[in-house]
Write a protein that holds these residues in place. Structure first.
Motif, PDB file in Angstrom:
ATOM      1  N   LEU A 186     -47.556 -39.479  36.057  1.00  0.00           N
ATOM      2  CA  LEU A 186     -46.706 -40.696  35.816  1.00  0.00           C
ATOM      3  C   LEU A 186     -45.530 -40.709  36.213  1.00  0.00           C
ATOM      4  O   LEU A 186     -45.156 -41.249  36.860  1.00  0.00           O
ATOM      5  CB  LEU A 186     -47.205 -41.578  34.535  1.00  0.00           C
ATOM      6  N   LEU A 187     -44.571 -40.045  35.637  1.00  0.00           N
ATOM      7  CA  LEU A 187     -43.055 -39.146  36.574  1.00  0.00           C
ATOM      8  C   LEU A 187     -42.681 -38.398  35.443  1.00  0.00           C
ATOM      9  O   LEU A 187     -43.253 -37.767  34.710  1.00  0.00           O
ATOM     10  CB  LEU A 187     -42.496 -41.185  35.297  1.00  0.00           C
ATOM     11  N   THR A 188     -41.532 -38.146  35.846  1.00  0.00           N
ATOM     12  CA  THR A 188     -41.033 -37.129  35.501  1.00  0.00           C
ATOM     13  C   THR A 188     -39.362 -36.873  35.363  1.00  0.00           C
ATOM     14  O   THR A 188     -38.636 -37.783  36.039  1.00  0.00           O
ATOM     15  CB  THR A 188     -40.529 -35.967  36.705  1.00  0.00           C
ATOM     16  N   LEU A 189     -39.027 -35.821  34.865  1.00  0.00           N
ATOM     17  CA  LEU A 189     -37.311 -35.863  34.153  1.00  0.00           C
ATOM     18  C   LEU A 189     -37.303 -34.425  34.767  1.00  0.00           C
ATOM     19  O   LEU A 189     -37.429 -33.063  34.519  1.00  0.00           O
ATOM     20  CB  LEU A 189     -37.173 -36.203  33.222  1.00  0.00           C
ATOM     21  N   ASP A 190     -36.287 -34.393  35.832  1.00  0.00           N
ATOM     22  CA  ASP A 190     -35.701 -33.059  36.657  1.00  0.00           C
ATOM     23  C   ASP A 190     -35.053 -32.177  34.634  1.00  0.00           C
ATOM     24  O   ASP A 190     -33.655 -33.328  35.214  1.00  0.00           O
ATOM     25  CB  ASP A 190     -34.979 -32.823  37.641  1.00  0.00           C
ATOM     26  N   VAL A 191     -34.817 -31.426  34.441  1.00  0.00           N
ATOM     27  CA  VAL A 191     -34.100 -30.906  33.380  1.00  0.00           C
ATOM     28  C   VAL A 191     -33.285 -29.006  34.712  1.00  0.00           C
ATOM     29  O   VAL A 191     -32.856 -28.959  33.219  1.00  0.00           O
ATOM     30  CB  VAL A 191     -34.517 -30.899  31.974  1.00  0.00           C
ATOM     31  N   TRP A 192     -33.738 -29.260  35.486  1.00  0.00           N
ATOM     32  CA  TRP A 192     -32.998 -28.496  36.098  1.00  0.00           C
ATOM     33  C   TRP A 192     -31.026 -28.287  36.038  1.00  0.00           C
ATOM     34  O   TRP A 192     -30.752 -29.999  35.914  1.00  0.00           O
ATOM     35  CB  TRP A 192     -32.816 -28.005  37.548  1.00  0.00           C
ATOM     36  N   GLU A 193     -30.503 -27.705  35.667  1.00  0.00           N
ATOM     37  CA  GLU A 193     -28.856 -27.659  35.546  1.00  0.00           C
ATOM     38  C   GLU A 193     -28.700 -29.014  36.745  1.00  0.00           C
ATOM     39  O   GLU A 193     -27.667 -29.165  36.849  1.00  0.00           O
ATOM     40  CB  GLU A 193     -27.747 -26.393  35.358  1.00  0.00           C
ATOM     41  N   HIS A 194     -28.627 -28.133  37.428  1.00  0.00           N
ATOM     42  CA  HIS A 194     -28.363 -28.705  39.325  1.00  0.00           C
ATOM     43  C   HIS A 194     -28.447 -30.738  39.152  1.00  0.00           C
ATOM     44  O   HIS A 194     -28.122 -31.323  39.558  1.00  0.00           O
ATOM     45  CB  HIS A 194     -28.745 -28.490  40.298  1.00  0.00           C
ATOM     46  N   SER A 195     -29.386 -30.598  38.142  1.00  0.00           N
ATOM     47  CA  SER A 195     -29.325 -32.665  37.728  1.00  0.00           C
ATOM     48  C   SER A 195     -28.313 -33.512  37.354  1.00  0.00           C
ATOM     49  O   SER A 195     -28.909 -34.265  37.699  1.00  0.00           O
ATOM     50  CB  SER A 195     -31.369 -32.923  36.921  1.00  0.00           C
ATOM     51  N   TYR A 196     -27.974 -32.587  35.952  1.00  0.00           N
ATOM     52  CA  TYR A 196     -27.407 -33.047  35.216  1.00  0.00           C
ATOM     53  C   TYR A 196     -25.910 -32.420  35.221  1.00  0.00           C
ATOM     54  O   TYR A 196     -24.710 -32.698  34.638  1.00  0.00           O
ATOM     55  CB  TYR A 196     -27.801 -33.163  34.283  1.00  0.00           C
ATOM     56  N   TYR A 197     -25.665 -30.926  35.670  1.00  0.00           N
ATOM     57  CA  TYR A 197     -24.464 -30.313  34.979  1.00  0.00           C
ATOM     58  C   TYR A 197     -22.927 -31.441  35.529  1.00  0.00           C
ATOM     59  O   TYR A 197     -22.369 -31.047  34.498  1.00  0.00           O
ATOM     60  CB  TYR A 197     -24.192 -29.116  35.578  1.00  0.00           C
ATOM     61  N   ILE A 198     -22.787 -31.474  36.664  1.00  0.00           N
ATOM     62  CA  ILE A 198     -21.653 -32.211  37.002  1.00  0.00           C
ATOM     63  C   ILE A 198     -21.212 -33.638  36.393  1.00  0.00           C
ATOM     64  O   ILE A 198     -19.911 -33.503  35.963  1.00  0.00           O
ATOM     65  CB  ILE A 198     -21.817 -32.727  38.650  1.00  0.00           C
ATOM     66  N   ASP A 199     -22.626 -33.955  35.979  1.00  0.00           N
ATOM     67  CA  ASP A 199     -21.741 -35.077  35.127  1.00  0.00           C
ATOM     68  C   ASP A 199     -21.994 -35.093  33.139  1.00  0.00           C
ATOM     69  O   ASP A 199     -21.441 -35.593  33.516  1.00  0.00           O
ATOM     70  CB  ASP A 199     -22.553 -36.153  35.449  1.00  0.00           C
ATOM     71  N   TRP A 200     -22.949 -33.752  32.649  1.00  0.00           N
ATOM     72  CA  TRP A 200     -23.113 -33.856  31.801  1.00  0.00           C
ATOM     73  C   TRP A 200     -22.789 -32.689  31.320  1.00  0.00           C
ATOM     74  O   TRP A 200     -22.947 -32.327  29.929  1.00  0.00           O
ATOM     75  CB  TRP A 200     -24.711 -34.549  31.528  1.00  0.00           C
ATOM     76  N   ARG A 201     -22.685 -32.212  32.195  1.00  0.00           N
ATOM     77  CA  ARG A 201     -21.997 -30.329  31.329  1.00  0.00           C
ATOM     78  C   ARG A 201     -22.569 -29.587  30.511  1.00  0.00           C
ATOM     79  O   ARG A 201     -24.254 -29.882  31.188  1.00  0.00           O
ATOM     80  CB  ARG A 201     -20.642 -30.249  30.737  1.00  0.00           C
ATOM     81  N   ASN A 202     -23.334 -29.279  29.997  1.00  0.00           N
ATOM     82  CA  ASN A 202     -24.515 -28.675  28.906  1.00  0.00           C
ATOM     83  C   ASN A 202     -25.302 -29.623  28.559  1.00  0.00           C
ATOM     84  O   ASN A 202     -25.935 -29.384  27.447  1.00  0.00           O
ATOM     85  CB  ASN A 202     -24.686 -27.702  27.718  1.00  0.00           C
ATOM     86  N   ARG A 203     -24.733 -30.797  27.821  1.00  0.00           N
ATOM     87  CA  ARG A 203     -25.252 -31.948  27.335  1.00  0.00           C
ATOM     88  C   ARG A 203     -26.705 -32.359  27.204  1.00  0.00           C
ATOM     89  O   ARG A 203     -26.727 -34.381  28.125  1.00  0.00           O
ATOM     90  CB  ARG A 203     -24.060 -32.946  27.260  1.00  0.00           C
ATOM     91  N   ARG A 204     -27.505 -31.725  27.578  1.00  0.00           N
ATOM     92  CA  ARG A 204     -28.901 -32.159  28.042  1.00  0.00           C
ATOM     93  C   ARG A 204     -29.779 -33.098  27.935  1.00  0.00           C
ATOM     94  O   ARG A 204     -29.201 -33.998  28.769  1.00  0.00           O
ATOM     95  CB  ARG A 204     -30.187 -30.723  28.497  1.00  0.00           C
ATOM     96  N   ALA A 205     -29.469 -33.634  26.178  1.00  0.00           N
ATOM     97  CA  ALA A 205     -29.420 -34.064  25.609  1.00  0.00           C
ATOM     98  C   ALA A 205     -28.861 -36.026  25.694  1.00  0.00           C
ATOM     99  O   ALA A 205     -30.317 -36.434  25.950  1.00  0.00           O
ATOM    100  CB  ALA A 205     -29.990 -33.728  24.033  1.00  0.00           C
ATOM    101  N   ASP A 206     -28.246 -35.392  26.193  1.00  0.00           N
ATOM    102  CA  ASP A 206     -27.648 -36.879  26.431  1.00  0.00           C
ATOM    103  C   ASP A 206     -27.847 -37.541  27.864  1.00  0.00           C
ATOM    104  O   ASP A 206     -28.261 -38.714  27.793  1.00  0.00           O
ATOM    105  CB  ASP A 206     -25.794 -36.407  26.294  1.00  0.00           C
ATOM    106  N   TYR A 207     -28.173 -36.448  28.316  1.00  0.00           N
ATOM    107  CA  TYR A 207     -28.569 -36.774  30.053  1.00  0.00           C
ATOM    108  C   TYR A 207     -30.089 -37.534  29.807  1.00  0.00           C
ATOM    109  O   TYR A 207     -29.980 -38.032  30.158  1.00  0.00           O
ATOM    110  CB  TYR A 207     -28.442 -35.777  31.136  1.00  0.00           C
ATOM    111  N   ALA A 208     -31.014 -36.848  29.546  1.00  0.00           N
ATOM    112  CA  ALA A 208     -32.302 -37.095  28.874  1.00  0.00           C
ATOM    113  C   ALA A 208     -32.340 -38.527  28.183  1.00  0.00           C
ATOM    114  O   ALA A 208     -33.041 -39.277  28.476  1.00  0.00           O
ATOM    115  CB  ALA A 208     -33.180 -36.184  27.971  1.00  0.00           C
ATOM    116  N   ASN A 209     -30.749 -38.604  27.240  1.00  0.00           N
ATOM    117  CA  ASN A 209     -31.365 -40.221  26.548  1.00  0.00           C
ATOM    118  C   ASN A 209     -30.476 -40.588  27.231  1.00  0.00           C
ATOM    119  O   ASN A 209     -31.580 -42.293  27.230  1.00  0.00           O
ATOM    120  CB  ASN A 209     -30.002 -39.759  25.231  1.00  0.00           C
ATOM    121  N   ALA A 210     -29.455 -41.277  28.425  1.00  0.00           N
ATOM    122  CA  ALA A 210     -29.592 -41.629  28.733  1.00  0.00           C
ATOM    123  C   ALA A 210     -30.590 -42.082  30.297  1.00  0.00           C
ATOM    124  O   ALA A 210     -30.316 -43.481  30.804  1.00  0.00           O
ATOM    125  CB  ALA A 210     -28.206 -41.279  29.754  1.00  0.00           C
TER     126      ALA A 210
END
Length: 235
Positions: free
Chosen positions: A194-218
């Motif tokens: 139904l939907l998906t969240l990409d958690v490969w580092e290239h999806s968030y590292y520029i903006d969130w660095r290692n803060r995957r949890a913050d990216y997922a919350n946002a």
């Protein structure tokens, strides 16, 4: 929360003949018509600046313009002149998923499909609690939005390495949160996403660095596209 290699498919398996429908988006059809390879790298349905501040235009440029495009180019190169030259993207995934000797084709094909689905799973000014039929299904499966959110974010933060977190639907509209590693995808297992969240580092590292949890919350708070999930759930 379970990976696909251990999940009880009896509870969510929907059969390989069930196809996923998407309407009204500038993305390939994942429904009754399968995705022609020539149409499997579509334009984004929004400007590259529209997802900020959660996802910056710089991330979009690298993620969509480099990584996503790279998977498309790799698939085209791999199938040129071979048995899959005229196959749909979904057919390639289904026929190569369980064959380790074809991993060099399955991996970019799975990533290509997953990325197309990911960009459609988000929208500018999205996020928040769902409405429509999907809200009732979430209430039934997770005891409410808060229960879903806890399970989804838990999957996103606990998945080791690279991969994806999916909201999927089985028979009788039963929902589940499942992670997949690397290029694995629900459609390779006959499961309806139904939907998906990409958690490969290239999806968030520029903006969130290692803060995957913050990216997922946002991502859940500001970007998730519940209209897309509702379209898929009703197809």
């Amino acid at each position: 929360m379970q990976p696909f290699n251990t999940i009880d498919r009896r509870s969510i398996l929907i059969g390989s003949s069930t196809l996923l429908g998407v309407a009204g988006l500038s993305v390939p059809s994942y429904g009754r018509e399968e995705t022609r390879l020539a149409a499997s790298y579509p334009p984004l349905p929004y400007a590259d600046t529209a997802l900020a501040p959660v996802i910056s235009s710089e991330t979009v440029a690298y993620h969509y313009g480099k990584h996503h495009k790279g998977y498309y180019d790799a698939v085209l190169k791999a199938v040129a002149g071979g048995e899959f030259a005229d196959a749909s993207l979904e057919e390639i995934i289904r026929k190569t998923a369980q064959d380790p000797s074809r991993a060099a084709l399955f991996n970019p094909a799975g990533q290509l499909w997953n990325h197309n689905f990911y960009w459609a799973s988000i929208r500018p000014k999205g996020g928040g609690k769902p409405s429509g039929a999907i809200a009732a299904q979430i209430d039934e499966a997770f005891g409410g939005y808060d229960g879903f959110r806890k399970e989804f974010l838990g999957a996103a933060t606990k998945l080791f390495g690279s991969g994806w977190v999916w909201l999927v639907q089985g028979p009788q509209n039963k929902l589940a949160v499942v992670p997949t590693a690397n290029a694995d995808t629900p459609i390779a297992h006959g499961i309806k996403p139904l939907l998906t969240l990409d958690v490969w580092e290239h999806s968030y590292y520029i903006d969130w660095r290692n803060r995957r949890a913050d990216y997922a919350n946002a991502w859940l708070d500001r970007l998730v596209n519940w209209d897309f999930a509702n379209q898929n759930a009703s197809s």
